[in-house]
Design an enzyme around this catalytic site. Sequence first.
Site, mmCIF file in Angstrom:
data_model
loop_
_atom_site.group_PDB
_atom_site.id
_atom_site.type_symbol
_atom_site.label_atom_id
_atom_site.label_comp_id
_atom_site.label_asym_id
_atom_site.label_seq_id
_atom_site.Cartn_x
_atom_site.Cartn_y
_atom_site.Cartn_z
ATOM 1 N N TYR A 149 -10.958 -9.984 9.356
ATOM 2 C CA TYR A 149 -12.094 -10.795 8.930
ATOM 3 C C TYR A 149 -11.607 -12.215 8.674
ATOM 4 O O TYR A 149 -10.404 -12.470 8.533
ATOM 5 C CB TYR A 149 -12.759 -10.216 7.681
ATOM 6 C CG TYR A 149 -11.791 -9.971 6.554
ATOM 7 C CD1 TYR A 149 -11.187 -8.742 6.404
ATOM 8 C CD2 TYR A 149 -11.459 -10.987 5.648
ATOM 9 C CE1 TYR A 149 -10.266 -8.508 5.392
ATOM 10 C CE2 TYR A 149 -10.555 -10.769 4.631
ATOM 11 C CZ TYR A 149 -9.960 -9.525 4.506
ATOM 12 O OH TYR A 149 -9.048 -9.311 3.506
ATOM 13 N N GLY A 177 -4.995 1.021 17.625
ATOM 14 C CA GLY A 177 -3.944 0.866 16.616
ATOM 15 C C GLY A 177 -3.725 2.170 15.862
ATOM 16 O O GLY A 177 -4.626 3.029 15.796
ATOM 17 N N ALA A 178 -2.525 2.319 15.326
ATOM 18 C CA ALA A 178 -2.179 3.546 14.602
ATOM 19 C C ALA A 178 -1.365 3.204 13.356
ATOM 20 O O ALA A 178 -0.514 3.968 12.927
ATOM 21 C CB ALA A 178 -1.403 4.503 15.519
ATOM 22 N N GLY A 179 -1.666 2.017 12.773
ATOM 23 C CA GLY A 179 -0.976 1.603 11.544
ATOM 24 C C GLY A 179 -1.731 2.087 10.311
ATOM 25 O O GLY A 179 -2.513 3.046 10.380
ATOM 26 N N ALA A 206 -4.254 0.894 8.473
ATOM 27 C CA ALA A 206 -5.725 0.897 8.452
ATOM 28 C C ALA A 206 -6.271 2.033 9.311
ATOM 29 O O ALA A 206 -7.203 2.732 8.913
ATOM 30 C CB ALA A 206 -6.254 -0.456 8.934
ATOM 31 N N LYS A 244 0.823 -1.220 0.000
ATOM 32 C CA LYS A 244 0.000 0.000 0.000
ATOM 33 C C LYS A 244 0.856 1.269 0.000
ATOM 34 O O LYS A 244 0.458 2.290 -0.570
ATOM 35 C CB LYS A 244 -0.972 -0.008 1.178
ATOM 36 C CG LYS A 244 -2.069 -1.065 1.033
ATOM 37 C CD LYS A 244 -3.083 -0.991 2.156
ATOM 38 C CE LYS A 244 -4.079 -2.135 2.048
ATOM 39 N NZ LYS A 244 -5.112 -2.089 3.087
ATOM 40 N N ASP A 296 -10.437 2.190 2.189
ATOM 41 C CA ASP A 296 -10.633 1.424 3.431
ATOM 42 C C ASP A 296 -11.563 2.178 4.387
ATOM 43 O O ASP A 296 -12.497 1.604 4.951
ATOM 44 C CB ASP A 296 -9.285 1.154 4.116
ATOM 45 C CG ASP A 296 -8.513 0.024 3.433
ATOM 46 O OD1 ASP A 296 -9.134 -0.762 2.694
ATOM 47 O OD2 ASP A 296 -7.285 -0.059 3.637
HETATM 48 P P1 NDP Z 1 -0.311 -2.376 10.334
HETATM 49 O O1 NDP Z 1 0.735 -3.409 10.440
HETATM 50 O O2 NDP Z 1 -0.098 -1.171 9.483
HETATM 51 O O3 NDP Z 1 -0.652 -1.817 11.802
HETATM 52 C C1 NDP Z 1 -0.891 -2.707 12.858
HETATM 53 C C2 NDP Z 1 -1.210 -1.943 14.145
HETATM 54 O O4 NDP Z 1 -1.539 -2.910 15.126
HETATM 55 C C3 NDP Z 1 -0.070 -1.120 14.703
HETATM 56 O O5 NDP Z 1 -0.602 0.068 15.265
HETATM 57 C C4 NDP Z 1 0.488 -2.033 15.814
HETATM 58 O O6 NDP Z 1 1.069 -1.300 16.872
HETATM 59 C C5 NDP Z 1 -0.767 -2.679 16.305
HETATM 60 N N1 NDP Z 1 -0.612 -3.970 16.981
HETATM 61 C C6 NDP Z 1 -0.112 -5.122 16.473
HETATM 62 N N2 NDP Z 1 -0.205 -6.118 17.378
HETATM 63 C C7 NDP Z 1 -0.772 -5.580 18.496
HETATM 64 C C8 NDP Z 1 -1.137 -6.106 19.770
HETATM 65 N N3 NDP Z 1 -0.942 -7.396 20.091
HETATM 66 N N4 NDP Z 1 -1.716 -5.262 20.650
HETATM 67 C C9 NDP Z 1 -1.935 -3.974 20.336
HETATM 68 N N5 NDP Z 1 -1.604 -3.416 19.137
HETATM 69 C C10 NDP Z 1 -1.034 -4.219 18.235
HETATM 70 O O7 NDP Z 1 -1.636 -3.177 9.890
HETATM 71 P P2 NDP Z 1 -2.899 -2.593 9.103
HETATM 72 O O8 NDP Z 1 -3.219 -1.280 9.676
HETATM 73 O O9 NDP Z 1 -2.671 -2.709 7.636
HETATM 74 O O10 NDP Z 1 -4.045 -3.675 9.445
HETATM 75 C C11 NDP Z 1 -4.651 -3.686 10.718
HETATM 76 C C12 NDP Z 1 -5.854 -4.622 10.701
HETATM 77 O O11 NDP Z 1 -6.870 -4.126 9.812
HETATM 78 C C13 NDP Z 1 -5.543 -6.054 10.250
HETATM 79 O O12 NDP Z 1 -6.283 -6.937 11.043
HETATM 80 C C14 NDP Z 1 -6.076 -6.083 8.825
HETATM 81 O O13 NDP Z 1 -6.455 -7.367 8.418
HETATM 82 C C15 NDP Z 1 -7.293 -5.181 8.957
HETATM 83 N N6 NDP Z 1 -7.748 -4.599 7.696
HETATM 84 C C16 NDP Z 1 -9.006 -4.923 7.274
HETATM 85 C C17 NDP Z 1 -9.507 -4.412 6.088
HETATM 86 C C18 NDP Z 1 -10.890 -4.788 5.656
HETATM 87 O O14 NDP Z 1 -11.249 -4.503 4.511
HETATM 88 N N7 NDP Z 1 -11.696 -5.369 6.528
HETATM 89 C C19 NDP Z 1 -8.714 -3.499 5.250
HETATM 90 C C20 NDP Z 1 -7.398 -3.181 5.814
HETATM 91 C C21 NDP Z 1 -6.948 -3.728 6.982
HETATM 92 P P3 NDP Z 1 2.675 -1.027 16.908
HETATM 93 O O15 NDP Z 1 3.015 -0.349 15.624
HETATM 94 O O16 NDP Z 1 2.844 -0.176 18.106
HETATM 95 O O17 NDP Z 1 3.282 -2.393 17.023
#
Ligand code: NDP
Length: 288
Positions: free
Chosen positions: A233, A140-142, A144, A79, A115
């Site tokens: 999902y 979360g702050a990634g 999505a 992405k 999204d």
């Molecule tokens: P990223 O890898 O960009 O971000 C992941 C985030 O999750 C980060 O903020 C990370 O924090 C945090 N994280 C990971 N593990 C943990 C944990 N055990 N406890 C707390 N925080 C945690 O992933 P995305 O943003 O791309 O995706 C996130 C979710 O959204 C996924 O489940 C993905 O499948 C879903 N998604 C669903 C879509 C849909 O159409 N339904 C579309 C896009 C995404 P840190 O950086 O501090 O580690």
Amino acid sequence: MPDTPLENHARGGSPDRYAVIGNPVEHSRSPDIHAAFAASTNQHLEYTRIEAPVDGFAAAADAFRRSGGRGLNVTVPFKLDAHAYATACSEAARMAGAVNALRFDGDRIEGENFDGSGLVRDVLENLRIALDGRRILVLGAGGAARGLLLPLLATAPAAITIANLDESVARALAELAAPQAGGARVAGCDYRALAGLRFDLVFNATSASLSGQLPPVPATAFVGCKLAYDLAYGKGTTPFLRLARNAGAALAVDGVGMLAEQAAEAFAWWRGVRPRTKDLIERMRSSA
Ligand code: NDP
């Protein structure tokens, strides 16, 4: 100059070509979703999967474009590459710093991020839950989470709280969103700061559910909560959904609706016709 989708369909030419690009990509449900959309809207198109090497996004996208491809859906881990690849990005894609759909028009490469709008549409249209005036928690702050913020802010919530393990990332994201906040309060914090707080809607935008983990959100966040939404999902009842239900959330759902709605947004952007999603979402939920 290539035909418009309608011209191509009318003349019965070879199908317009689209694909989802990712690595891995064999698990992607996008080909089935877009085939269903094409059938239901009578669109003449072919939709395939492209697994590109992790360092080979641009070369694979170039090859697809040069061979006449009209558009791509983009999934993990490309992405950000797609954002860099696009020659013109929408505001949602710029805010997300990420692109999940590309449209090719000659030398112009348009980048979009559906999204957030897909999620908002699922909540408002399918689940029929209002967002205006609500207290929203985003975990979360990634990628999505970044994609959610503008579309969520456009619904005029009272407040959005972003919680992340690394608090500084959540704060930086809140600052980035602040100029678009209108009257909403936007704040970033760590999970400890959620103690005792309550929210109307909680979105799990962490990747924790993908590995069966639970982000450290306190159960109190779900007391009186109207909707707990796990963006993940196909994972059944995740620890997040279980906690939300047990702690009092009125409704707890996974991200299948968001998946279908962001696909429908891309389909409409490419083809100029919006497919219906209701039956598809029901089918995907019952087969999960
Ligand atoms: P990223 O890898 O960009 O971000 C992941 C985030 O999750 C980060 O903020 C990370 O924090 C945090 N994280 C990971 N593990 C943990 C944990 N055990 N406890 C707390 N925080 C945690 O992933 P995305 O943003 O791309 O995706 C996130 C979710 O959204 C996924 O489940 C993905 O499948 C879903 N998604 C669903 C879509 C849909 O159409 N339904 C579309 C896009 C995404 P840190 O950086 O501090 O580690």
